[in-house]
Write a protein that holds these residues in place. Structure first.
Motif, PDB file in Angstrom:
ATOM      1  N   VAL A 197      21.813 -20.806 -14.382  1.00  0.00           N
ATOM      2  CA  VAL A 197      21.359 -19.603 -13.673  1.00  0.00           C
ATOM      3  C   VAL A 197      21.614 -19.628 -12.170  1.00  0.00           C
ATOM      4  O   VAL A 197      21.477 -18.591 -11.516  1.00  0.00           O
ATOM      5  N   SER A 198      21.981 -20.771 -11.604  1.00  0.00           N
ATOM      6  CA  SER A 198      22.188 -20.852 -10.156  1.00  0.00           C
ATOM      7  C   SER A 198      23.637 -20.550  -9.789  1.00  0.00           C
ATOM      8  O   SER A 198      24.543 -21.315 -10.142  1.00  0.00           O
ATOM      9  N   PRO A 199      23.899 -19.464  -9.055  1.00  0.00           N
ATOM     10  CA  PRO A 199      25.281 -19.169  -8.644  1.00  0.00           C
ATOM     11  C   PRO A 199      25.876 -20.278  -7.789  1.00  0.00           C
ATOM     12  O   PRO A 199      27.062 -20.600  -7.918  1.00  0.00           O
ATOM     13  N   GLU A 200      25.059 -20.885  -6.911  1.00  0.00           N
ATOM     14  CA  GLU A 200      25.573 -21.932  -6.032  1.00  0.00           C
ATOM     15  C   GLU A 200      25.992 -23.161  -6.813  1.00  0.00           C
ATOM     16  O   GLU A 200      27.073 -23.725  -6.580  1.00  0.00           O
ATOM     17  N   LEU A 201      25.159 -23.593  -7.767  1.00  0.00           N
ATOM     18  CA  LEU A 201      25.513 -24.777  -8.556  1.00  0.00           C
ATOM     19  C   LEU A 201      26.691 -24.492  -9.481  1.00  0.00           C
ATOM     20  O   LEU A 201      27.552 -25.358  -9.676  1.00  0.00           O
ATOM     21  N   ALA A 202      26.731 -23.307 -10.057  1.00  0.00           N
ATOM     22  CA  ALA A 202      27.861 -22.955 -10.919  1.00  0.00           C
ATOM     23  C   ALA A 202      29.172 -23.057 -10.145  1.00  0.00           C
ATOM     24  O   ALA A 202      30.170 -23.563 -10.654  1.00  0.00           O
ATOM     25  N   ALA A 203      29.159 -22.599  -8.886  1.00  0.00           N
ATOM     26  CA  ALA A 203      30.358 -22.685  -8.051  1.00  0.00           C
ATOM     27  C   ALA A 203      30.690 -24.138  -7.724  1.00  0.00           C
ATOM     28  O   ALA A 203      31.864 -24.543  -7.741  1.00  0.00           O
ATOM     29  N   LEU A 204      29.665 -24.947  -7.438  1.00  0.00           N
ATOM     30  CA  LEU A 204      29.887 -26.362  -7.130  1.00  0.00           C
ATOM     31  C   LEU A 204      30.505 -27.105  -8.306  1.00  0.00           C
ATOM     32  O   LEU A 204      31.359 -27.981  -8.137  1.00  0.00           O
ATOM     33  N   PHE A 205      30.084 -26.790  -9.513  1.00  0.00           N
ATOM     34  CA  PHE A 205      30.529 -27.518 -10.703  1.00  0.00           C
ATOM     35  C   PHE A 205      31.924 -27.135 -11.167  1.00  0.00           C
ATOM     36  O   PHE A 205      32.497 -27.811 -12.018  1.00  0.00           O
ATOM     37  N   LEU A 206      32.475 -26.068 -10.615  1.00  0.00           N
ATOM     38  CA  LEU A 206      33.775 -25.589 -11.089  1.00  0.00           C
ATOM     39  C   LEU A 206      34.856 -26.656 -11.010  1.00  0.00           C
ATOM     40  O   LEU A 206      35.686 -26.782 -11.910  1.00  0.00           O
ATOM     41  N   ASP A 207      34.881 -27.428  -9.912  1.00  0.00           N
ATOM     42  CA  ASP A 207      35.976 -28.384  -9.720  1.00  0.00           C
ATOM     43  C   ASP A 207      35.479 -29.814  -9.502  1.00  0.00           C
ATOM     44  O   ASP A 207      36.179 -30.637  -8.924  1.00  0.00           O
ATOM     45  N   ARG A 208      34.281 -30.127  -9.981  1.00  0.00           N
ATOM     46  CA  ARG A 208      33.757 -31.472  -9.812  1.00  0.00           C
ATOM     47  C   ARG A 208      34.129 -32.352 -10.997  1.00  0.00           C
ATOM     48  O   ARG A 208      34.135 -31.892 -12.142  1.00  0.00           O
ATOM     49  N   PRO A 209      34.417 -33.643 -10.756  1.00  0.00           N
ATOM     50  CA  PRO A 209      34.732 -34.569 -11.849  1.00  0.00           C
ATOM     51  C   PRO A 209      33.562 -34.684 -12.821  1.00  0.00           C
ATOM     52  O   PRO A 209      32.393 -34.534 -12.435  1.00  0.00           O
ATOM     53  N   SER A 210      33.884 -34.969 -14.075  1.00  0.00           N
ATOM     54  CA  SER A 210      32.835 -35.045 -15.099  1.00  0.00           C
ATOM     55  C   SER A 210      31.820 -36.131 -14.773  1.00  0.00           C
ATOM     56  O   SER A 210      30.628 -35.988 -15.080  1.00  0.00           O
ATOM     57  N   GLY A 211      32.261 -37.205 -14.144  1.00  0.00           N
ATOM     58  CA  GLY A 211      31.347 -38.284 -13.782  1.00  0.00           C
ATOM     59  C   GLY A 211      30.269 -37.811 -12.823  1.00  0.00           C
ATOM     60  O   GLY A 211      29.094 -38.176 -12.965  1.00  0.00           O
ATOM     61  N   GLN A 212      30.658 -37.004 -11.847  1.00  0.00           N
ATOM     62  CA  GLN A 212      29.684 -36.470 -10.902  1.00  0.00           C
ATOM     63  C   GLN A 212      28.715 -35.518 -11.596  1.00  0.00           C
ATOM     64  O   GLN A 212      27.520 -35.489 -11.283  1.00  0.00           O
ATOM     65  N   GLN A 213      29.231 -34.735 -12.527  1.00  0.00           N
ATOM     66  CA  GLN A 213      28.371 -33.806 -13.243  1.00  0.00           C
ATOM     67  C   GLN A 213      27.315 -34.548 -14.068  1.00  0.00           C
ATOM     68  O   GLN A 213      26.147 -34.158 -14.094  1.00  0.00           O
ATOM     69  N   VAL A 214      27.737 -35.622 -14.722  1.00  0.00           N
ATOM     70  CA  VAL A 214      26.791 -36.439 -15.491  1.00  0.00           C
ATOM     71  C   VAL A 214      25.756 -37.062 -14.564  1.00  0.00           C
ATOM     72  O   VAL A 214      24.552 -37.081 -14.865  1.00  0.00           O
ATOM     73  N   GLU A 215      26.210 -37.571 -13.427  1.00  0.00           N
ATOM     74  CA  GLU A 215      25.292 -38.177 -12.471  1.00  0.00           C
ATOM     75  C   GLU A 215      24.275 -37.157 -11.969  1.00  0.00           C
ATOM     76  O   GLU A 215      23.087 -37.468 -11.805  1.00  0.00           O
ATOM     77  N   TYR A 216      24.741 -35.941 -11.724  1.00  0.00           N
ATOM     78  CA  TYR A 216      23.825 -34.904 -11.261  1.00  0.00           C
ATOM     79  C   TYR A 216      22.725 -34.670 -12.300  1.00  0.00           C
ATOM     80  O   TYR A 216      21.532 -34.610 -11.953  1.00  0.00           O
ATOM     81  N   ARG A 217      23.113 -34.524 -13.553  1.00  0.00           N
ATOM     82  CA  ARG A 217      22.132 -34.283 -14.611  1.00  0.00           C
ATOM     83  C   ARG A 217      21.113 -35.422 -14.683  1.00  0.00           C
ATOM     84  O   ARG A 217      19.907 -35.191 -14.814  1.00  0.00           O
ATOM     85  N   GLN A 218      21.599 -36.651 -14.599  1.00  0.00           N
ATOM     86  CA  GLN A 218      20.712 -37.805 -14.710  1.00  0.00           C
ATOM     87  C   GLN A 218      19.738 -37.870 -13.539  1.00  0.00           C
ATOM     88  O   GLN A 218      18.539 -38.110 -13.725  1.00  0.00           O
TER      89      GLN A 218
END
Length: 284
Positions: A234-255
């Motif tokens: 639901v966050s437009p800012e986070l959706a934009a941030l995640f567009l081109d981030r490596p999968s490792g960073q995305q997993v780290e963010y969730r954790q």
């Protein structure tokens, strides 16, 4: 959630919200189960009655426009605006599914509305006014669009930590994981509390009988994973941030975010986060 960045242009902002429209549709029961009390209070403060003409600014996927439509009845009319075409498509679907025919949805920038003077008996804006580039001008325009003795009711988020804890946590973790710069200090436009600032802005715009109050609302999810996914959806800012981030960073963010949510975990493993919003109302 606000990340340090330039103010987006209207077309850009609309695209940002378009990207998360499906997420808002997915999580609407979660959002509205918590937020319905705010919408109901706004309608009470604006004294919305059968037969009235109501404008809902920044309606998203249809609230509090649909609630207002049920209040004004078949003899009344609701116009609901939003900058996102996809959000409005979902709002129209919800209206059709509910059999609501006295509401019209229009795509429009909340900061550039041009309805004639005195067009509405009540104007509503839930969590939209303070995100505009120039809130004082927006408030003056809203007052102009009201009929004599018409009422405006809004809800805004304050700056205190208890206002939106999840947004604060999500932003802090994003800065850590994605190595974003620290936000620049912001000088408040008016001194004092958020309530005082909003009240003074409304009075300066010409509103009379201005009053403010706080409302507590609680968001709930089945787990920390579900809460984290909600933020990403639901966050437009986070959706934009995640567009081109490596999968490792995305997993780290969730954790990391799941770890920060532990203080809000209840006995059955669910997540319950209290929020505090400010409602305000005034008359032309």
């Amino acid at each position: 959630m606000n990340t340090p960045s330039k103010v987006p242009m209207p077309d850009e902002e609309g695209q940002q919200w378009d990207r998360v429209a499906a997420g808002w549709k997915k999580w609407w029961p979660t959002i509205e189960n918590a937020a319905r009390c705010v919408s109901k209070r706004m309608l009470e403060l604006a004294e919305v009655e059968p037969g009235q003409r109501v404008l809902d600014i920044a309606t998203g996927i249809g609230e509090p426009a649909l609630l207002a439509a049920s209040r004004v009845g078949p003899s009344g009319r609701v116009v609901a605006t939003d900058i996102s075409s996809r959000m409005l498509d979902i709002a129209r679907e919800r209206a059709a599914m509910s059999g609501v025919s006295n509401v019209e949805f229009r795509q429009a920038d909340a900061g550039q509305l041009d309805f004639p003077d005195g067009s509405f008996d009540a104007v509503l804006c839930r969590w939209g006014v303070t995100s505009l580039p120039n809130p004082p001008d927006a408030l003056a325009a809203i007052r102009r669009m009201l009929a004599p003795d018409g009422a405006f009711a809004t809800a805004v988020w304050g700056a205190a930590a208890d206002s939106r804890p999840l947004a604060g946590l999500a932003t802090a973790v994003a800065r850590e994981v994605f190595d974003l710069p620290a936000p620049r200090p912001q000088v408040p436009s008016l001194p004092g509390s958020a309530e005082d600032a909003l009240e003074k802005m409304m009075i300066h715009a010409g509103f009379a009988d201005v009053r403010t109050e706080r409302i507590r609302l609680t968001l709930e999810w089945a787990s920390t994973d579900e809460c984290t996914q909600y933020v990403l959806d639901v966050s437009p800012e986070l959706a934009a941030l995640f567009l081109d981030r490596p999968s490792g960073q995305q997993v780290e963010y969730r954790q990391r975010l799941a770890e920060r949510l532990r203080p809000y975990v209840i006995a059955d493993g669910g997540v319950r986060i209290p929020n505090m919003t400010i409602c305000a109302a005034g008359r032309r």
